[in-house]
Design a protein around this motif. Structure first.
Motif, PDB file in Angstrom:
ATOM      1  N   ILE A 193       0.837  -1.210   0.000  1.00 43.88           N
ATOM      2  CA  ILE A 193       0.000   0.000   0.000  1.00 43.88           C
ATOM      3  C   ILE A 193       0.865   1.251   0.000  1.00 43.88           C
ATOM      4  O   ILE A 193       0.515   2.258  -0.619  1.00 43.88           O
ATOM      5  CB  ILE A 193      -1.019  -0.002   1.170  1.00 43.88           C
ATOM      6  N   GLY A 194       2.021   1.190   0.687  1.00 52.95           N
ATOM      7  CA  GLY A 194       2.930   2.340   0.699  1.00 52.95           C
ATOM      8  C   GLY A 194       3.450   2.664  -0.691  1.00 52.95           C
ATOM      9  O   GLY A 194       3.520   3.822  -1.089  1.00 52.95           O
ATOM     10  N   LYS A 195       3.806   1.625  -1.442  1.00 54.60           N
ATOM     11  CA  LYS A 195       4.309   1.833  -2.802  1.00 54.60           C
ATOM     12  C   LYS A 195       3.212   2.390  -3.707  1.00 54.60           C
ATOM     13  O   LYS A 195       3.469   3.254  -4.548  1.00 54.60           O
ATOM     14  CB  LYS A 195       4.851   0.526  -3.370  1.00 54.60           C
ATOM     15  N   THR A 196       1.985   1.938  -3.524  1.00 51.73           N
ATOM     16  CA  THR A 196       0.855   2.429  -4.310  1.00 51.73           C
ATOM     17  C   THR A 196       0.630   3.918  -4.046  1.00 51.73           C
ATOM     18  O   THR A 196       0.465   4.705  -4.981  1.00 51.73           O
ATOM     19  CB  THR A 196      -0.428   1.631  -3.996  1.00 51.73           C
ATOM     20  N   PHE A 197       0.641   4.295  -2.769  1.00 54.31           N
ATOM     21  CA  PHE A 197       0.456   5.705  -2.414  1.00 54.31           C
ATOM     22  C   PHE A 197       1.596   6.566  -2.956  1.00 54.31           C
ATOM     23  O   PHE A 197       1.372   7.668  -3.454  1.00 54.31           O
ATOM     24  CB  PHE A 197       0.334   5.885  -0.897  1.00 54.31           C
ATOM     25  N   LYS A 198       2.829   6.049  -2.862  1.00 55.02           N
ATOM     26  CA  LYS A 198       3.974   6.799  -3.358  1.00 55.02           C
ATOM     27  C   LYS A 198       3.873   6.998  -4.872  1.00 55.02           C
ATOM     28  O   LYS A 198       4.075   8.110  -5.373  1.00 55.02           O
ATOM     29  CB  LYS A 198       5.271   6.074  -3.013  1.00 55.02           C
ATOM     30  N   THR A 199       3.550   5.950  -5.589  1.00 55.91           N
ATOM     31  CA  THR A 199       3.432   6.042  -7.047  1.00 55.91           C
ATOM     32  C   THR A 199       2.323   7.003  -7.439  1.00 55.91           C
ATOM     33  O   THR A 199       2.509   7.866  -8.308  1.00 55.91           O
ATOM     34  CB  THR A 199       3.164   4.650  -7.659  1.00 55.91           C
ATOM     35  N   PHE A 200       1.174   6.890  -6.797  1.00 54.48           N
ATOM     36  CA  PHE A 200       0.055   7.772  -7.105  1.00 54.48           C
ATOM     37  C   PHE A 200       0.393   9.212  -6.712  1.00 54.48           C
ATOM     38  O   PHE A 200       0.092  10.156  -7.442  1.00 54.48           O
ATOM     39  CB  PHE A 200      -1.222   7.298  -6.404  1.00 54.48           C
ATOM     40  N   GLY A 201       1.046   9.380  -5.569  1.00 48.94           N
ATOM     41  CA  GLY A 201       1.448  10.713  -5.116  1.00 48.94           C
ATOM     42  C   GLY A 201       2.410  11.371  -6.091  1.00 48.94           C
ATOM     43  O   GLY A 201       2.290  12.567  -6.379  1.00 48.94           O
ATOM     44  N   GLN A 202       3.359  10.616  -6.616  1.00 54.61           N
ATOM     45  CA  GLN A 202       4.301  11.165  -7.585  1.00 54.61           C
ATOM     46  C   GLN A 202       3.585  11.574  -8.874  1.00 54.61           C
ATOM     47  O   GLN A 202       3.894  12.613  -9.454  1.00 54.61           O
ATOM     48  CB  GLN A 202       5.403  10.150  -7.892  1.00 54.61           C
ATOM     49  N   PHE A 203       2.636  10.767  -9.299  1.00 52.62           N
ATOM     50  CA  PHE A 203       1.855  11.086 -10.494  1.00 52.62           C
ATOM     51  C   PHE A 203       1.084  12.398 -10.293  1.00 52.62           C
ATOM     52  O   PHE A 203       1.119  13.295 -11.126  1.00 52.62           O
ATOM     53  CB  PHE A 203       0.890   9.937 -10.824  1.00 52.62           C
TER      54      PHE A 203
END
Length: 144
Positions: free
Chosen positions: A2-12
């Motif tokens: 979930i952390g990686k998902t949030f990070k990826t979405f946040g960067q986008f």
């Protein structure tokens, strides 16, 4: 996971939200009211007041408007043109660094009756550029 998902979405969201914001702010600079705002900020800045001898605030506003819109578009090109996106982020960083410097060089950013840390409406407008500068620096580094 979930952390990686949030990070990826946040960067986008950071990259494309920044690009949209930069383009939108450029579009707003095409209005006469923005030229009037820039004239007030520039004429009260110890670093930039000299510019008004050589260029009108309207022409300066138009120049910045088109530059901001182009830069915003360059930033969005990272998936297909990483180096182009890098230069867009770099140019945005320079513009925003100049804008943020007016906090320290213009008397119009402080509320006249209260002084530091009370920001005027102009100061509040410039303060947002601190966060945008962080986004621009991140976009530059992410595209390098």
């Amino acid at each position: 996971m979930i952390g990686k998902t949030f990070k990826t979405f946040g960067q986008f969201v950071l990259r494309y939200g920044f690009a949209i914001t930069f383009i939108w702010l450029g579009l707003m600079k095409l209005r006469n009211s923005e030229a009037d705002y820039l004239k007030q900020v520039l004429s009260n800045s110890s670093l930039f007041s000299w510019m008004l001898q050589y260029i009108t605030s309207y022409a300066f506003s138009q120049l910045i408007a088109y530059l901001q819109m182009a830069i915003g578009l360059l930033i969005t090109l990272k998936p297909v043109a990483r180096k182009v996106s890098f230069w867009g982020g770099f140019a945005a960083s320079v513009i925003l660094l100049i804008s943020v410097s007016t906090i320290f060089s213009s008397s119009i950013v402080w509320e006249a009756n209260y002084g530091f840390p009370e920001l005027s409406k102009h100061g509040q407008s410039i303060l947002k550029d601190v966060v945008l500068l962080g986004a621009a620096l991140w976009c530059t580094g992410d595209s390098a």
